[in-house]
Enzyme design. Structure first.
Site, PDB file in Angstrom:
ATOM      1  N   ASP A   1      -3.294  73.122  51.637  1.00 31.90           N
ATOM      2  CA  ASP A   1      -3.023  71.683  51.570  1.00 31.90           C
ATOM      3  C   ASP A   1      -4.125  70.887  52.273  1.00 31.90           C
ATOM      4  O   ASP A   1      -4.629  71.295  53.308  1.00 31.90           O
ATOM      5  CB  ASP A   1      -1.711  71.351  52.312  1.00 31.90           C
ATOM      6  CG  ASP A   1      -0.487  71.797  51.541  1.00 31.90           C
ATOM      7  OD1 ASP A   1      -0.622  72.494  50.521  1.00 31.90           O
ATOM      8  OD2 ASP A   1       0.624  71.436  51.982  1.00 31.90           O
TER       9      ASP A   1
ATOM     10  N   PRO B   1      -2.186  80.228  42.001  1.00 33.42           N
ATOM     11  CA  PRO B   1      -3.242  80.987  42.693  1.00 33.42           C
ATOM     12  C   PRO B   1      -3.165  80.886  44.219  1.00 33.42           C
ATOM     13  O   PRO B   1      -3.445  81.869  44.913  1.00 33.42           O
ATOM     14  CB  PRO B   1      -4.552  80.400  42.165  1.00 33.42           C
ATOM     15  CG  PRO B   1      -4.194  79.212  41.353  1.00 33.42           C
ATOM     16  CD  PRO B   1      -2.747  79.259  41.041  1.00 33.42           C
ATOM     17  N   LEU B   2      -2.780  79.717  44.738  1.00 41.67           N
ATOM     18  CA  LEU B   2      -2.683  79.551  46.191  1.00 41.67           C
ATOM     19  C   LEU B   2      -1.744  80.583  46.816  1.00 41.67           C
ATOM     20  O   LEU B   2      -2.045  81.151  47.867  1.00 41.67           O
ATOM     21  CB  LEU B   2      -2.195  78.125  46.505  1.00 41.67           C
ATOM     22  CG  LEU B   2      -1.769  77.842  47.946  1.00 41.67           C
ATOM     23  CD1 LEU B   2      -2.923  78.026  48.919  1.00 41.67           C
ATOM     24  CD2 LEU B   2      -1.229  76.419  48.052  1.00 41.67           C
ATOM     25  N   TYR B   3      -0.625  80.848  46.161  1.00 40.68           N
ATOM     26  CA  TYR B   3       0.370  81.756  46.735  1.00 40.68           C
ATOM     27  C   TYR B   3       0.055  83.231  46.487  1.00 40.68           C
ATOM     28  O   TYR B   3       0.787  84.102  46.950  1.00 40.68           O
ATOM     29  CB  TYR B   3       1.777  81.382  46.249  1.00 40.68           C
ATOM     30  CG  TYR B   3       2.272  80.124  46.932  1.00 40.68           C
ATOM     31  CD1 TYR B   3       2.920  80.203  48.159  1.00 40.68           C
ATOM     32  CD2 TYR B   3       2.044  78.869  46.391  1.00 40.68           C
ATOM     33  CE1 TYR B   3       3.348  79.053  48.819  1.00 40.68           C
ATOM     34  CE2 TYR B   3       2.464  77.713  47.042  1.00 40.68           C
ATOM     35  CZ  TYR B   3       3.118  77.817  48.256  1.00 40.68           C
ATOM     36  OH  TYR B   3       3.527  76.683  48.904  1.00 40.68           O
TER      37      TYR B   3
ATOM     38  N   ASP C   1       5.888  74.158  43.088  1.00 45.78           N
ATOM     39  CA  ASP C   1       5.392  74.796  44.309  1.00 45.78           C
ATOM     40  C   ASP C   1       5.765  76.286  44.323  1.00 45.78           C
ATOM     41  O   ASP C   1       6.523  76.752  43.468  1.00 45.78           O
ATOM     42  CB  ASP C   1       5.968  74.064  45.534  1.00 45.78           C
ATOM     43  CG  ASP C   1       5.002  74.056  46.708  1.00 45.78           C
ATOM     44  OD1 ASP C   1       4.132  74.949  46.783  1.00 45.78           O
ATOM     45  OD2 ASP C   1       5.123  73.157  47.567  1.00 45.78           O
TER      46      ASP C   1
ATOM     47  N   GLU D   1       0.872  75.844  41.635  1.00 45.38           N
ATOM     48  CA  GLU D   1       0.246  76.305  42.879  1.00 45.38           C
ATOM     49  C   GLU D   1       0.172  77.832  42.894  1.00 45.38           C
ATOM     50  O   GLU D   1       0.086  78.459  43.946  1.00 45.38           O
ATOM     51  CB  GLU D   1       1.014  75.787  44.103  1.00 45.38           C
ATOM     52  CG  GLU D   1       1.138  74.286  44.117  1.00 45.38           C
ATOM     53  CD  GLU D   1       1.312  73.705  45.508  1.00 45.38           C
ATOM     54  OE1 GLU D   1       0.734  74.239  46.462  1.00 45.38           O
ATOM     55  OE2 GLU D   1       2.042  72.710  45.611  1.00 45.38           O
TER      56      GLU D   1
END
Ligand SMILES: *[C@@H]1O[C@H](CO)[C@@H](O)[C@H](O)[C@H]1NC(C)=O
Ligand SMILES: *[C@@H]1O[C@H](CO)[C@@H](O)[C@H](O)[C@H]1NC(C)=O
Ligand SMILES: *[C@@H]1O[C@H](CO)[C@@H](O)[C@H](O)[C@H]1NC(C)=O
Length: 337
Positions: free
Chosen positions: A231, A205-207, A170, A203
């Site tokens: 999510d 790219p999400l951050y 994460d 994770e």
């Protein structure tokens, strides 16, 4: 392909692009070279259904504990999930003790995992399944447990020693996009150095959202799959938002997917409470077409025969698991009756 939804914003006709396919075969996919996730990962992940439930006194059947995972492992075998392809039983956040041990290693919460993760891994392996675990690139996990920053090598080696087969890494509590990139890359190399085959679920790219553009060349080189967007929750609104984001960004992401590296739109919430039957069918169909990892988050102890049949549908799974690994894209939006 016609979808079962009546929502005009969502209805897409999906197709595969022959031209892109030609370029793809010439250039070749530069996915993480660990021989894993040649088709999208299939399994079960605790987060959406069980979240960070630590209360084993009040809710012994729903807290994050070794008992929960052992029960799921048994059912994955006895109820046909493993035969359908669901292989990875994955732990998400909240498995850890609040502190590292005296040697700086992560440790499982001693009350909830009294026999430790290695014991659980052995049990899961004895069932012919694989075990996934969770950690975080920053100073803390999203729920506030110890993060891996400063301990990447130690944690990679700990997971390998325990017999872990997948790491969901994460991106909470990370102070810059440089630390984020460096951490995700470092952990990929650290996992490789252990010599154990461990699927690496990122994770990254999400951050980077909303200010930074992901470099998917880099991301697919270091990760087996990567979360791009928020999510998933047990609601149609959430599924719609994920699909809308995927459609809007398909130019950047669709051609990146292929054997060894996949876009991850997050868990299947089929078999829970929030989706109508048509909406569950739609999630299954769209996740198959998107070549998404199929990670269910539901309670296999109490799931309707209908939801089970949908999740175990051989033809839909065959689309998802196609060895060519081409992600479908939205060809046209419009009404459909
Ligand atoms: C972790 O915390 C330390 C000390 O505050 C800081 O220097 C470091 O940059 C942090 N790491 C990340 C990845 O945020
Ligand atoms: C480590 O990386 C090398 C080079 O990419 C690859 O050949 C090897 O299979 C990897 N090993 C593991 C355990 O992932
Ligand atoms: C993305 O990363 C690759 C590999 O590190 C690099 O060669 C390329 O220039 C980067 N692309 C962009 C747009 O920054």
């Amino acid at each position: 392909m016609k979808l079962l939804s009546r929502d005009p914003r969502l209805i897409c006709e999906l197709a595969f692009r022959p031209l892109a396919l030609v370029f793809w075969s010439i250039l070749g996919a530069k996915a993480l070279n660990n021989g894993l996730a040649r088709t999208p990962t299939m399994g079960w992940l605790h987060w959406e259904r069980f979240m960070c439930n630590l209360d084993c006194q009040e809710e012994p059947d729903a807290c994050i504990s070794e008992q929960l995972f052992m029960q799921m492992a048994e059912l994955m075998v006895s109820d046909g999930w493993k035969d359908a392809g669901y292989e990875y039983l994955c732990i998400d956040d909240c498995w850890m003790a609040p502190e590292r041990d005296s040697k700086g290693r992560l440790q499982a919460d001693p009350q909830r995992f009294p026999n430790g993760i290695q014991h659980l891994a052995n049990y899961v392996h004895s069932k012919g399944l694989k075990l996934g675990i969770y950690a975080d690139v920053g100073n803390k996990t999203c729920a506030g447990f110890p993060g891996s920053f400063g301990y990447y090598d130690t944690d990679a080696q700990t997971f390998a020693d325990w017999g872990v087969d997948l790491l969901k890494f994460d991106g909470c509590h990370c102070d810059s996009v440089t630390s984020l990139a460096d951490g995700y890359k470092y952990m990929s190399l650290a996992l490789n150095r252990t010599g154990r085959s461990i699927v690496y679920s990122c994770e990254w790219p999400l951050y980077l959202k909303p200010f930074h553009k992901p470099n998917y060349t880099d991301i697919q080189y270091y990760c087996n799959h990567w979360r791009n967007f928020d999510d998933v929750y047990d609601s149609w609104e959430s599924i719609k938002n994920i699909l809308a984001w995927t459609t809007t960004n398909q130019k950047e992401i669709v051609d990146v997917a292929g054997p060894g590296g996949w876009n991850d739109p997050d868990m299947l919430v089929i078999g829970n409470f929030g989706l109508s039957w048509d909406q569950q069918v739609t999630q299954m169909a769209l996740w198959a077409i998107m070549a998404a990892p199929l990670l269910m988050s539901n309670d296999l102890r109490q799931i309707s025969p209908q939801a089970k049949a949908l999740l175990q549908n051989k033809d839909v799974i065959a689309v998802n698991q196609d060895p060519l690994g081409k992600q479908g894209y939205c060809f046209r939006k419009g009404f459909s009756m």
